[in-house]
Design an enzyme around this catalytic site. Structure first.
Site, PDB file in Angstrom:
ATOM      1  CG  ASP A 419      -2.617   0.418   0.507  1.00 40.92           C
ATOM      2  OD1 ASP A 419      -2.149   1.125   0.256  1.00 40.92           O
ATOM      3  OD2 ASP A 419      -3.099   0.326   1.700  1.00 40.92           O
ATOM      4  CG  ASP A 484      -9.067   2.052  -0.485  1.00 37.54           C
ATOM      5  OD1 ASP A 484      -8.685   0.800  -1.070  1.00 37.54           O
ATOM      6  OD2 ASP A 484      -8.327   3.081   0.008  1.00 37.54           O
TER       7      ASP A 484
END
Length: 678
Positions: A419, A484
């Site tokens: 990430d 997301d």
């Protein structure tokens, strides 16, 4: 110089440009055409492909050809300016129906050369160009398609956050007169780059336009000592005479050829279970063990432990940088959980964010000088309570490599979700220089080293969702997290944007909870599953909060994905649009493909219009079978029953010209068809 970029043409009788180009008033007596590397100062008033300085003084560059090598699928030109002490090499390689441009500048002078701009490609666009298709976006709202008429004055798409950005890959589609998904002339480009970038289009004064793509360099960011070179990011370009889908197919081939899979070839994309929206930071051995058991019962093949597993990580305010299992939540470490996951027949994956650090961490306490901006002495702005480690420093990269090696050698990890949850601000290195460009190269170097040391591990690129999707990481990653936002209606558009640059097997697509955590909207499980199905299918929810009927239905969808994934992830991917907001995509070959038809929102039509499938025009006969659907409306045609069982026969020309009759999809409805030559 450039003469043409477009459809193949016969140049055997081509007259010299100097004899055919008309002169213009208020212009140089001899027109200055678009050069392979255009420079300012000699009569070219379009965008420059090279700007540089010595001792702070801008150079008026005069490039002349020193040598040109032209082969069947490769051209290389060496251009030089001996007076100013530099040369430029431009290599163009034709492959996968694309052209890849690589530009390198070398300092042949006796003093330092400062580079302000090196364009990856400067290309001519035809006077028939009419429309620009680009993408903008934000966190939870990535890859929003934007349509703009070709500019009267100029058009720019620019990203300055230090990473690719939530608008998606640094790329552009240019549509000719009447061009669409399936027909017409389309020119397109995407940069092989993961940082600041600029794409611009300007009129050329002769009815056409000039397209430029480049990495954005800050003043003083790139300085070459005598003998040193600077390589601009590669540019992948494509021309299609068969619409946007022709470009999409070529882009997919080009990206696929750049991927290095463990073992050399891509295996079937395993069903993915990610823990994030299921438990967030609520980690412990028992909770994650129970979640792994539920994932295995659903049919998951990979279990990824997301954020929350390491020291001090009870929330997002602490712990980044201290990459060891939290002794309170995992008193025996992660090994027992990993062993349990393996015993359940799943692979074990782990979330990391190694390029970041929380100020509340042991790493920052030990090395506050390792973060970007520390050299300024000014207060450092945090984002998500974190700072960015300075990957331009070899000691930082060495520490991260050693730390990750310890994890990967002591745990049976076969998958990393990597990430990157903030922009680079301030992007100032320990030497006090702007470091955006070098930071990207440092990240690439770390990924490359991990990949070389652990070739059997797959890596997912994530950056607050879809903030780092680009061809640079496609050469290093095996999956991208597109957003997301797992709301299926939102994902319909996001994933269509993704597929215009990247192939479906790289697209992480999950079945999330309802209501969706990002939007609060509720959608039926079948609709959520159908939207996720064509990508690299996964699950991100807590099965304990589902009813038994929903669990059984999700298990069904997992099994269906396993049956069709190889057909979804090989061959051609077509995108298209139907009437009144309906969208579709097909995966396979013209005589053998899977067709997903989606209606994200309710229609104003009394009946669904037939759906034309242009790729079937040359296929004599096909059988169409409805495999699965999420159809909330009960008013359906009688033939739908036959289509669900043995299928219906059509001529390919009928489906191409008149269209496939569709069930009434209502709103948030979708259907999956199999189309095979009969």
């Amino acid at each position: 110089m450039w003469r043409h970029w477009g459809a193949p043409v016969d140049v055997t009788a081509l007259a010299p440009l100097a004899t055919t180009q008309p002169r213009a008033t208020f212009s140089t007596d001899v027109p200055v055409p678009l050069a392979l590397v255009p420079v300012a100062g000699a009569g070219w008033f379009g965008p420059a492909g090279l700007d540089c300085r010595r001792a702070g003084k801008p150079l008026v560059v005069r490039l002349s050809a020193q040598g040109v090598v032209c082969e069947t699928d490769r051209l290389e030109a060496v251009l030089a300016d001996e007076d100013n002490g530099l040369d430029v090499t431009v290599a163009v390689v034709a492959a996968d129906d694309c052209m890849r441009f690589a530009v390198m500048v070398r300092n042949t002078g006796a003093t330092a050369l400062q580079i302000d701009r090196v364009a990856s490609a400067v290309l001519p666009l035809s006077p028939s160009a009419r429309t620009l298709i680009s993408f903008s976006g934000r966190h939870n709202g990535e890859l929003v398609e934007q349509r703009t008429a070709v500019p009267t004055h100029g058009w720019v798409r620019e990203q300055r956050q230090g990473l690719t950005g939530h608008g998606g890959p640094p790329g552009l589609f240019v549509l000719g007169e009447g061009a669409g998904w399936h027909r017409g002339e389309v020119w397109a480009l995407q940069l092989v780059w993961s940082g600041n970038h600029r794409i611009l289009v300007e009129p050329d004064g002769a009815g056409g336009w000039t397209l430029l793509a480049e990495a954005v360099l800050a003043s003083g960011e790139i300085t070459l000592l005598p003998g040193e070179s600077f390589a601009a990011p590669e540019a992948i370009t494509c021309f299609s005479a068969t619409g946007r889908n022709g470009v999409i197919a070529a882009f997919h081939r080009s990206i696929r050829s750049a991927i290095t899979w463990p073992g050399g070839t891509m295996r079937a994309r395993p069903v993915h279970f990610n823990t994030w929206e299921g438990v967030y930071f609520e980690h412990d051995d028992a909770r994650l063990g129970a979640l792994a058991e539920a994932a295995a019962r659903l049919g998951a093949e990979r279990f990824v432990v997301d954020d929350g597993w390491f020291v001090g990580r009870g929330n997002d305010r602490a712990g980044l940088g201290d990459w060891s299992a939290d002794p309170v939540r995992y008193p025996r470490g992660l090994a027992p959980l990993a062993e349990k996951v393996l015993s359940l027949g799943m692979e074990f994956g782990l979330w990391i964010e190694p390029e970041m650090v929380n100020p509340d961490s042991q790493l920052y306490l030990d090395h506050p000088e390792w973060v970007l901006g520390s050299a300024t002495g000014a207060p450092l702005p945090e984002a998500r309570h974190q700072l960015v480690l300075d990957l331009t420093l070899p000691e930082v990269r060495e520490h991260l490599f050693s730390t990750l090696c310890d994890l990967l050698r002591h745990l049976p990890v076969t998958y990393l979700k990597w990430d990157h949850n903030r922009a680079l601000a301030p992007a100032v290195t320990a030497q006090g220089n702007c470091g955006s460009h070098a930071q990207v190269l440092g990240a690439w170097a770390l990924w490359d080293r991990i990949r070389a040391s652990f070739p059997d591990i797959e890596i997912e690129a994530c950056a607050a969702g879809g903030g780092r999707i680009d061809a640079g990481f496609a050469a290093r990653a095996h999956r991208f997290w597109a957003s997301d936002n797992i709301d299926a209606t939102s994902r319909t558009a996001i994933q269509r944007g993704f597929l215009q640059f990247m192939p479906p097997e790289l697209m992480g697509a999950h079945v999330g909870a309802s209501p969706a955590h990002a939007t609060g909207r509720s959608q039926a499980l079948d609709f959520r599953a159908l939207v996720a199905l064509p990508g690299h299918f996964g699950i991100e929810l807590n099965p304990e909060r589902m009813g038994q009927q929903e669990v059984e239905r999700l298990t069904h969808w997992v099994a269906l994905y396993k049956r069709v994934r190889d057909r979804l992830h090989h061959g051609t991917c077509w995108l298209g649009e139907g009437a009144d907001g309906l969208v579709w995509q097909a995966h396979g070959a013209p005589g053998d493909f899977l067709l997903l038809v989606t209606r994200p929102r309710p229609t104003s039509l009394a009946r669904e219009a037939p759906l034309c499938l242009p790729m079937l025009g040359d296929v004599p006969q096909v059988m169409v079978r409805l495999i699965e659907s999420a159809i909330p409306h009960r008013l359906q045609a009688p033939a739908l029953g036959a289509m669900r069982s043995s299928g219906l026969r059509f001529s390919g020309s009928w489906l191409a010209g008149n269209g496939l009759p569709l069930p009434h999809l209502g709103g948030e409805g979708a259907a999956l068809f199999e189309v095979r030559a009969a």
